[in-house]
Design an enzyme around this catalytic site. Structure first.
Site, short mmCIF file in Angstrom:
data_model
loop_
_atom_site.label_atom_id
_atom_site.label_comp_id
_atom_site.label_asym_id
_atom_site.label_seq_id
_atom_site.Cartn_x
_atom_site.Cartn_y
_atom_site.Cartn_z
CD GLU A 77 47.62 -17.48 -11.87
OE1 GLU A 77 48.06 -18.57 -11.47
OE2 GLU A 77 47.65 -17.14 -13.05
CG HIS A 95 48.04 -21.22 -16.92
ND1 HIS A 95 48.72 -20.73 -18.00
CD2 HIS A 95 48.89 -22.03 -16.27
CE1 HIS A 95 49.95 -21.24 -18.00
NE2 HIS A 95 50.08 -22.03 -16.95
#
Length: 121
Positions: A77, A95
């Site tokens: 990420e 998320h």
């Protein structure tokens, strides 16, 4: 609540969701664990990036061992693999669980408490 070993859960489940912290550098679900799973099972990771070995996951999806996967976290990420992003059997979501009003209030309260404890030592 009756607990079972990871091996028992993986071998008996049609659908597995992960809600665990990442411990160390090793994935919790790698090729070995995927091999224990039922053919055609699905898996969802809403925990932390790196909990699932993404290379092993894509291989299992390509070979038909797993039918589908859902991810809202990634090993790299904020730049996940392009292969992961384009895989037809993987559903991707952002998320954003901490983006709720309740979560933000809790984070603010916990942060304020930690600051107060730090300065009141």
């Amino acid at each position: 609540i009756e607990t079972e070993s990871l091996e028992t859960v993986l071998s008996n489940s049609d659908f597995v969701t992960l809600h665990i912290p990442k411990i160390g550098n090793k994935a919790v679900i790698g090729a070995k664990e995927i091999g224990m799973m039922k053919t055609g099972a699905g898996i969802v990771n809403v925990a932390r990036g790196g909990v699932i070995d993404e290379t092993a996951l894509m291989f299992a999806l390509d070979k038909g061992k797993l039918a589908y996967a859902g991810l809202d976290v990634f090993e790299n990420e904020p730049n996940p693999s392009i292969h992961l992003l384009m895989h037809n059997a993987i559903s991707l979501t952002p998320h954003i669980g901490a983006a709720t009003i309740e979560a933000q209030n809790r984070i603010g309260t916990e942060l304020a408490e930690q600051i107060a404890i730090h300065f009141n030592k």
